[in-house]
Scaffold this motif. Structure first.
Motif, PDB file in Angstrom:
ATOM      1  N   LEU A  80       0.827  -1.203   0.000  1.00 45.15           N
ATOM      2  CA  LEU A  80       0.000   0.000   0.000  1.00 45.15           C
ATOM      3  C   LEU A  80       0.864   1.257   0.000  1.00 45.15           C
ATOM      4  CD1 LEU A  80      -2.848   1.204   0.083  1.00 45.15           C
ATOM      5  CD2 LEU A  80      -2.739   1.062   2.579  1.00 45.15           C
ATOM      6  N   ASN A  81       1.926   1.259   0.807  1.00 43.12           N
ATOM      7  CA  ASN A  81       2.840   2.393   0.844  1.00 43.12           C
ATOM      8  C   ASN A  81       3.479   2.620  -0.529  1.00 43.12           C
ATOM      9  OD1 ASN A  81       4.481   4.486   2.173  1.00 43.12           O
ATOM     10  ND2 ASN A  81       6.155   3.051   1.764  1.00 43.12           N
ATOM     11  N   PHE A  82       3.910   1.542  -1.176  1.00 42.84           N
ATOM     12  CA  PHE A  82       4.495   1.658  -2.512  1.00 42.84           C
ATOM     13  C   PHE A  82       3.490   2.250  -3.493  1.00 42.84           C
ATOM     14  CE2 PHE A  82       4.838  -0.108  -6.762  1.00 42.84           C
ATOM     15  CZ  PHE A  82       6.071   0.401  -7.145  1.00 42.84           C
ATOM     16  N   LEU A  83       2.282   1.714  -3.511  1.00 43.46           N
ATOM     17  CA  LEU A  83       1.263   2.184  -4.444  1.00 43.46           C
ATOM     18  C   LEU A  83       0.936   3.657  -4.228  1.00 43.46           C
ATOM     19  CD1 LEU A  83      -1.109  -0.920  -4.383  1.00 43.46           C
ATOM     20  CD2 LEU A  83       0.443  -0.251  -6.244  1.00 43.46           C
ATOM     21  N   GLU A  84       0.809   4.061  -2.968  1.00 38.52           N
ATOM     22  CA  GLU A  84       0.454   5.451  -2.662  1.00 38.52           C
ATOM     23  C   GLU A  84       1.598   6.425  -2.944  1.00 38.52           C
ATOM     24  OE1 GLU A  84      -0.881   5.248   1.405  1.00 38.52           O
ATOM     25  OE2 GLU A  84      -2.905   4.623   0.809  1.00 38.52           O
ATOM     26  N   SER A  85       2.841   6.023  -2.692  1.00 41.77           N
ATOM     27  CA  SER A  85       3.973   6.945  -2.841  1.00 41.77           C
ATOM     28  C   SER A  85       4.552   6.967  -4.255  1.00 41.77           C
ATOM     29  CB  SER A  85       5.072   6.609  -1.829  1.00 41.77           C
ATOM     30  OG  SER A  85       5.579   5.311  -2.073  1.00 41.77           O
ATOM     31  N   ASN A  86       3.996   6.182  -5.169  1.00 45.08           N
ATOM     32  CA  ASN A  86       4.538   6.132  -6.520  1.00 45.08           C
ATOM     33  C   ASN A  86       3.526   6.486  -7.598  1.00 45.08           C
ATOM     34  OD1 ASN A  86       7.468   5.085  -6.618  1.00 45.08           O
ATOM     35  ND2 ASN A  86       6.477   3.900  -4.992  1.00 45.08           N
ATOM     36  N   GLU A  87       2.460   7.176  -7.226  1.00 40.56           N
ATOM     37  CA  GLU A  87       1.467   7.577  -8.224  1.00 40.56           C
ATOM     38  C   GLU A  87       2.113   8.487  -9.262  1.00 40.56           C
ATOM     39  OE1 GLU A  87      -2.233   9.034  -6.700  1.00 40.56           O
ATOM     40  OE2 GLU A  87      -2.538   7.254  -5.454  1.00 40.56           O
ATOM     41  N   GLY A  88       1.879   8.163 -10.540  1.00 37.90           N
ATOM     42  CA  GLY A  88       2.370   8.985 -11.635  1.00 37.90           C
ATOM     43  C   GLY A  88       3.856   8.894 -11.919  1.00 37.90           C
ATOM     44  N   LYS A  89       4.531   7.865 -11.422  1.00 38.98           N
ATOM     45  CA  LYS A  89       5.989   7.788 -11.558  1.00 38.98           C
ATOM     46  C   LYS A  89       6.497   6.760 -12.560  1.00 38.98           C
ATOM     47  CE  LYS A  89       6.972   9.611  -6.999  1.00 38.98           C
ATOM     48  NZ  LYS A  89       7.681   9.420  -5.735  1.00 38.98           N
ATOM     49  N   PHE A  90       5.628   6.001 -13.198  1.00 38.83           N
ATOM     50  CA  PHE A  90       6.087   4.937 -14.095  1.00 38.83           C
ATOM     51  C   PHE A  90       5.604   5.157 -15.523  1.00 38.83           C
ATOM     52  CE2 PHE A  90       6.516   3.085  -9.945  1.00 38.83           C
ATOM     53  CZ  PHE A  90       7.676   2.327 -10.042  1.00 38.83           C
ATOM     54  N   ASP A  91       6.510   4.922 -16.462  1.00 37.85           N
ATOM     55  CA  ASP A  91       6.160   4.985 -17.876  1.00 37.85           C
ATOM     56  C   ASP A  91       5.484   3.698 -18.332  1.00 37.85           C
ATOM     57  OD1 ASP A  91       7.289   7.545 -18.356  1.00 37.85           O
ATOM     58  OD2 ASP A  91       9.280   6.621 -18.381  1.00 37.85           O
ATOM     59  N   CYS A  92       5.743   2.618 -17.631  1.00 37.08           N
ATOM     60  CA  CYS A  92       5.172   1.333 -18.019  1.00 37.08           C
ATOM     61  C   CYS A  92       5.006   0.450 -16.791  1.00 37.08           C
ATOM     62  CB  CYS A  92       6.094   0.637 -19.021  1.00 37.08           C
ATOM     63  SG  CYS A  92       5.493  -0.985 -19.567  1.00 37.08           S
ATOM     64  N   VAL A  93       3.878  -0.222 -16.723  1.00 34.89           N
ATOM     65  CA  VAL A  93       3.663  -1.303 -15.760  1.00 34.89           C
ATOM     66  C   VAL A  93       3.447  -2.552 -16.591  1.00 34.89           C
ATOM     67  CG1 VAL A  93       2.123  -2.279 -14.016  1.00 34.89           C
ATOM     68  CG2 VAL A  93       2.690   0.158 -13.952  1.00 34.89           C
ATOM     69  N   TYR A  94       4.318  -3.543 -16.407  1.00 33.37           N
ATOM     70  CA  TYR A  94       4.245  -4.812 -17.137  1.00 33.37           C
ATOM     71  C   TYR A  94       3.734  -5.858 -16.158  1.00 33.37           C
ATOM     72  CZ  TYR A  94       5.740  -8.680 -20.122  1.00 33.37           C
ATOM     73  OH  TYR A  94       5.770  -9.802 -20.907  1.00 33.37           O
ATOM     74  N   ASP A  95       2.493  -6.262 -16.332  1.00 33.29           N
ATOM     75  CA  ASP A  95       1.790  -7.128 -15.386  1.00 33.29           C
ATOM     76  C   ASP A  95       1.785  -8.572 -15.885  1.00 33.29           C
ATOM     77  OD1 ASP A  95      -0.033  -8.450 -13.750  1.00 33.29           O
ATOM     78  OD2 ASP A  95      -1.668  -7.035 -14.104  1.00 33.29           O
TER      79      ASP A  95
END
Length: 166
Positions: free
Chosen positions: A41-56
């Motif tokens: 949860l901490n990672f998700l909240e503190s990294n909003e708008g920081k990635f060019d790509c999420v590879y799921d």
């Protein structure tokens, strides 16, 4: 490995704690243990708008996961969410070219030699080597064992079936 080799400045792997060393050894700069809900949860909240790509690679892999909703906020305005699995609706949207904006489903053409040649070219160019979890023969028993391992969702790498020419 490929993301780093292709110039990604930050690669974050999300896995269970027991796989942290494997994920770091394969090029991740950071790892988040998804079994630690507070850390995730901490990672998700503190990294909003920081990635060019999420590879799921986890959504739709058999455990009932669906990560696009929590992943989309991580993307920059031009970022792309790419998944390799999904439920029936995702496949219908992907195959019909109707994926939501900024979302992609990786689909390759069946029996496409060019897809394999592109992968081999990337591997040669970058020096990346896939992690092999297990090598199996092509007997009915070994193929069944390999698919059981795949369905268990506990394979730590790729399962290779060796098919001999005969």
């Amino acid at each position: 490995q490929l993301a780093k080799a292709m110039g990604a400045s930050r690669v974050v792997g999300i896995c269970s704690g027991k796989n942290v060393a494997l994920v770091i050894s394969n090029g991740a700069d950071e790892v988040v243990d998804y079994t630690d809900s507070a850390a995730l949860l901490n990672f998700l909240e503190s990294n909003e708008g920081k990635f060019d790509c999420v590879y799921d690679t986890a959504t739709g892999s058999g455990g009932g996961e669906y990560y696009s909703k929590v992943s989309m906020p991580l993307l920059t305005k031009e970022g792309e969410y790419v998944q390799i699995n999904g439920g029936l609706k995702t496949w219908i949207r992907g195959l019909s070219g109707c994926m939501p904006k900024r979302q992609s489903l990786v689909v390759t053409s069946p029996n496409s030699r060019s897809n394999l040649e592109e992968i081999v070219s990337l591997l040669k160019k970058t020096g990346v080597r896939p992690v092999i979890a297990d090598r199996k023969g092509f007997s009915q028993t070994e193929v069944s064992d390999g698919f059981d391992l795949l369905k268990s969702r506990r394979a730590r790498g790729k399962i290779v079936f060796q098919v001999s020419k005969g």
